[in-house]
Every structure is written in structure tokens, then in C-alpha cells.
Design a protein around this motif. Structure first.
Motif, mmCIF file in Angstrom:
data_model
loop_
_atom_site.group_PDB
_atom_site.id
_atom_site.type_symbol
_atom_site.label_atom_id
_atom_site.label_comp_id
_atom_site.label_asym_id
_atom_site.label_seq_id
_atom_site.Cartn_x
_atom_site.Cartn_y
_atom_site.Cartn_z
ATOM 1 N N LYS A 136 65.686 30.105 40.116
ATOM 2 C CA LYS A 136 64.584 29.150 40.097
ATOM 3 C C LYS A 136 64.172 28.800 41.526
ATOM 4 O O LYS A 136 63.327 27.935 41.752
ATOM 5 C CB LYS A 136 65.029 27.888 39.348
ATOM 6 C CG LYS A 136 63.995 26.815 39.122
ATOM 7 C CD LYS A 136 63.053 27.106 37.983
ATOM 8 C CE LYS A 136 62.071 25.962 37.788
ATOM 9 N NZ LYS A 136 61.060 26.214 36.761
ATOM 10 N N ALA A 137 64.744 29.491 42.507
ATOM 11 C CA ALA A 137 64.540 29.128 43.911
ATOM 12 C C ALA A 137 63.079 29.243 44.342
ATOM 13 O O ALA A 137 62.610 28.463 45.175
ATOM 14 C CB ALA A 137 65.426 29.987 44.818
ATOM 15 N N LEU A 138 62.330 30.215 43.807
ATOM 16 C CA LEU A 138 60.921 30.337 44.188
ATOM 17 C C LEU A 138 60.146 29.063 43.863
ATOM 18 O O LEU A 138 59.272 28.648 44.624
ATOM 19 C CB LEU A 138 60.270 31.530 43.476
ATOM 20 C CG LEU A 138 60.296 32.858 44.205
ATOM 21 C CD1 LEU A 138 59.765 33.967 43.306
ATOM 22 C CD2 LEU A 138 59.488 32.784 45.488
ATOM 23 N N ALA A 139 60.473 28.447 42.740
ATOM 24 C CA ALA A 139 59.771 27.233 42.330
ATOM 25 C C ALA A 139 60.318 25.996 43.025
ATOM 26 O O ALA A 139 59.553 25.091 43.376
ATOM 27 C CB ALA A 139 59.864 27.059 40.817
ATOM 28 N N TYR A 140 61.634 25.935 43.242
ATOM 29 C CA TYR A 140 62.263 24.702 43.706
ATOM 30 C C TYR A 140 62.572 24.667 45.196
ATOM 31 O O TYR A 140 62.744 23.579 45.755
ATOM 32 C CB TYR A 140 63.566 24.482 42.938
ATOM 33 C CG TYR A 140 63.403 23.914 41.548
ATOM 34 C CD1 TYR A 140 62.199 23.381 41.102
ATOM 35 C CD2 TYR A 140 64.480 23.911 40.658
ATOM 36 C CE1 TYR A 140 62.064 22.862 39.827
ATOM 37 C CE2 TYR A 140 64.346 23.384 39.375
ATOM 38 C CZ TYR A 140 63.141 22.871 38.972
ATOM 39 O OH TYR A 140 63.023 22.359 37.708
#
Length: 459
Positions: free
Chosen positions: A241-245
């Protein structure tokens, strides 16, 4: 300036006010202050604090400053995505914990009460602990490894069992609550490599968590690089989820460039690098920083596939999914899955009935081009496998769900359609009943008659 496949190694510092900031996490000790910012009254904030005593809470400065519209909170979808809601748990449980907090109960008392509530929330659904864990030749479980489908092995790296922020709907919430008996992880890469080498049917390894991209490049490379020597392995997947968060992870963090070089190394080895990106709402793609992160990852040769569950109050309408898939396609990503919320944690709060889920999926699917119709769903990752709801129709005068297995523990079931009675309230596979006179579903054993024999007319 060094170039990597048309993407500059040195990012534009003006991408976002938060682009160059150091990571800052907010946890339960900041919750009262943040929920007050959302306009919650004191009693509402206490109820939220009670929920966060049972279920994990963590957010960071990027999500708080760049993604949440505080003027719209607490109804803003990103706010609801990361902040606990007072009614996520039964009111009696919330009141019990709130009373303990109000009375100044000890941490031990709070944990004991929270653990009792967690035990009723199905912390490890779909047989993750008892059916998915492979064993060594000595019949010892291999820690941190799951092997549910023959082609794919999941690995939970020990240092990757947290996230930049926690989603309120996360089906892996049990990884984050500090209970060692619920946590699933390993730092033994040699055991994983030996297992994959000895199982030539395994063609892909999925790094999952938590979030593997919480790890620095020096750590994650120690897990990934040994796998590149295994000839029959075709793909490395990273669920994140790193791209979003925290898109800084791929743009301005100190090891961002080294991480991209690792991705290039995977691709250069002849393996497919599938970056499984979790995007839950179109608003997560709005900042230029995440768009730059997407460009840089794609520039390594990695393929970004996008997926998310359908969640009530966050993305439960067709227009949201249509916008999300169109945006992903525009930025070169591949829409991959719409999931059904799993039967764990506060499922009753977030779940969308299957009939409604199918209508939402179809409403979005019919309005996107064929390039975005790579997406599959609504899909349930249940104990027997990934089951897709293909539609609602009438057969021989009976209204039914049409379903099929995208993936299954029993490979013979993959791709075969089956039917279930229509039930407008059903929200999960096990809420359904066989249709058209069938007595059992394909993954179930046939009923046994009193004489111990199976009646062939009932198969």
C-alpha cells in the motif's frame, strides 16, 4: 543527470510540500487530537479510542496532510479508510472498553479485555494458520510461509509486518495488535529458498505483510536476491500500500534509488516483477508525488497491478471504481482485482452484500474500455479458493448467483462455473446455499446416506 529508462533518478523537489519530509507516524496517543480535528465530541472520541484499543490504528503525516480533506471529515473517504469508527464493533464491546479507559484501568486490564473481543473476530480467516502453512520433511511448520495454491507461495518477512498506515478494513489486522500468538512472520530466507527449490510447481513468490515496502532496500534485497537464482521461478510479487500511503518511498527517501535498482535487477534476471498496489479510492492518486512514484517504478520494467476490496462507506459505488480504474489505466497500471471484504474483524460494518457488489462492479466495468477490463471481481478469497461472482440470472425458474473459481486449493475446480441460490443479504461465500437442486457445492463432500453410501442422484 543519470536516466533510468526515461525516468530521472533525481526527482523534482517541488512535487509536493511533503515530498522531502521525514516519515512521521501517528498512533493511538495522537488519536484524541486528530479526531477532535475531525469535529468529534468528547464522547465520540472516547468511543473511537475504545475501538482503537481492540483494532490497530496507525497513520502518517503524508496521509494526514495530503490525502484527507479535513473539511469533509469524518465523512471524507480517506479519513474513514484509516481512522476507526465508533460503530465498527458491537456497542457492548465499545462501552466495556470505554468504561475501562474512563476508570483509568491498567494496560494489562485493557489488553485482557481487548484480547477477549479479538478472539471473536476471526483473526486468521480462510484457514491461513491451519491449512496454508507448509511443513518440512520432518513435519515441522515453516514459519512465515503460506502455500495455498500450487503455483504461488506467500512469504511474510519479519521486518515487513507493519505498514505506513493501517486500513480500517484490513483482513490482516491481527498482525498489528502486538499479540505474538496472532502474528505470522519469518526472517529465515534460507527456508523459503529451500522450499521453493524443492517445489518446481511454484512459479511465483508473493512478499506480503504488513507491507514489505516498509523495509529498507538493504533488508528487502536480502530476501529477494536469493530467489533470483531459482530457474523455475517466473515472478516475484510485492503486495503493498506504500504507493498510496508513502510514495516518498520511491521518490525522495534516502534509499529510493537503490530500491528501484533492486527492481531493475529482478527484471534483468528474467523474472516478472509484479508490483501489487493497493488503491482503495481515486483520491489516493491525486498527488503528483504518487504519480511520479508510479512513473519511476514502471521505469524499472516492473508491472504495477492494482487491487482493493469493496468497502461500505469508502468506495461502495460504481462511479468511484470507474474513476479509479480509468486513472490507473491512464498512468500505465493494470486494474487487477475488486475483492469482497473478508470474514474477519469488523466485517459486518464494512461488508457489501454480494448482489450489490456485483451491481457496483458491473456498473463500473461496463463504462471502461477493454484495456481496463483486465480487472476481476467481485472476488472472495475464501477457504476453498478465490471465488468470483459472475452474475445474477434465472435458470429453470430459479434466481441464482453464477460463480466460478479464479483460483482454488483443488486445481480441478479452477474455471468451473457453479450456482448458488440468490440471497440479497448474503455477503460471503459461506452465506450461500447450493441452487438448482444441488445438495452441496463443488468443494464440499457429497451428503452420505444412512447406509453410508453416496446417492449418485444427489451429486
Amino acid at each position: 543527470m543519470q536516466e533510468r529508462r526515461g525516468v530521472s533518478v533525481t526527482p523534482d523537489a517541488a512535487l509536493s510540500p511533503s515530498a522531502g519530509r521525514r516519515f512521521r507516524a501517528y498512533t493511538t496517543k495522537h488519536l484524541d487530537e486528530l479526531t477532535a480535528r475531525a469535529g468529534l465530541a468528547a464522547d465520540e472520541r472516547l468511543a473511537v479510542q475504545a475501538v482503537a484499543t481492540v483494532l490497530p490504528f496507525r497513520v502518517n503525516s503524508y496521509v494526514v496532510d495530503e490525502l484527507i480533506d479535513w473539511d469533509a471529515a469524518p465523512d471524507d473517504p480517506i479519513y474513514r479508510l484509516v481512522f476507526p469508527q465508533a460503530d465498527m464493533l458491537p456497542s457492548g464491546d465499545v462501552a466495556r472498553i470505554a468504561d475501562l479507559i474512563r476508570s483509568g484501568a491498567s494496560r494489562k486490564e485493557l489488553n485482557e479485555a481487548a484480547n477477549q473481543i479479538r478472539a471473536n473476530l476471526n483473526p486468521h480467516p480462510a484457514g491461513q494458520m491451519d491449512l496454508n502453512v507448509p511443513k518440512t520433511a520432518n513435519d515441522e511448520p515453516i514459519p512465515g510461509v503460506q502455500h495455498k495454491y500450487k503455483e504461488t507461495v506467500l512469504f511474510f518477512p519479519k521486518q515487513g509486518q507493519t505498514c505506513h498506515a493501517y486500513c480500517t478494513y484490513c483482513f490482516r489486522w491481527a498482525q498489528f495488535v502486538g499479540d505474538a500468538d496472532l502474528k505470522f512472520a519469518s526472517s529465515e530466507i534460507d527456508q523459503l529458498v529451500d522450499y521453493v527449490r524443492s517445489h518446481p510447481e511454484v512459479t511465483s513468490v508473493l512478499f506480503t505483510g504488513g507491507d514489505p515496502m516498509i523495509m529498507g532496500e538493504g533488508v528487502i534485497s536480502k530476501y529477494i536476491e536469493p530467489l533470483l537464482e531459482i530457474e523455475h521461478l517466473e515472478a516475484i510479487r510485492i503486495g503493498t500500500k506504500a504507493l498510496a500511503y508513502w510514495p516518498q518511498r520511491f521518490v525522495t527517501d534516502p534509499d529510493a534509488d537503490d530500491t528501484l535498482r533492486l527492481f531493475e535487477k529482478v527484471v534483468a534476471s528474467g523474472k516478472n516483477l509484479a508490483f501489487m498496489a493497493h488503491f482503495s479510492h481515486p483520491n489516493e492518486m491525486k498527488p503528483e508525488l504518487v504519480q511520479e512514484a508510479v512513473r519511476r517504478i514502471r521505469g524499472t520494467g516492473a508491472v504495477i497491478r492494482t487491487q482493493a476490496p469493496l468497502i461500505r462507506t469508502i468506495n461502495d459505488d460504481s462511479a468511484t471504481w470507474e474513476s479509479m480504474w480509468r486513472t490507473h489505466l491512464r498512468h500505465g497500471m493494470v486494474p487487477y482485482y475488486m475483492f469482497v471484504e473478508r470474514d474477519t474483524g469488523p466485517q459486518d460494518y464494512f461488508a457489501v452484500p454480494l448482489a450489490e457488489a456485483y451491481d457496483i462492479f458491473r456498473g463500473a466495468y461496463q463504462n471502461v474500455s477493454g484495456l481496463a477490463r483486465t480487472v476481476r471481481g467481485p472476488s472472495m478469497s475464501a477457504t476453498p479458493g478465490k471465488v468470483c461472482v459472475d452474475g445474477v440470472t434465472e435458470v429453470a425458474g430459479e434466481k441464482v448467483f453464477v460463480l466460478h473459481f479464479i483460483q482454488a486449493r483443488d486445481p480441478e475446480l479452477v474455471g468451473k462455473p457453479f450456482f448458488a441460490r440468490y440471497d440479497e443479504k448474503a455477503a460471503w461465500l459461506f452465506d450461500l446455499k447450493p441452487a438448482l437442486g444441488a445438495t452441496h457445492f463443488p468443494w464440499e463432500k457429497a451428503p452420505v446416506e444412512a447406509n453410508g453410501l453416496v446417492d449418485p442422484t444427489r451429486l
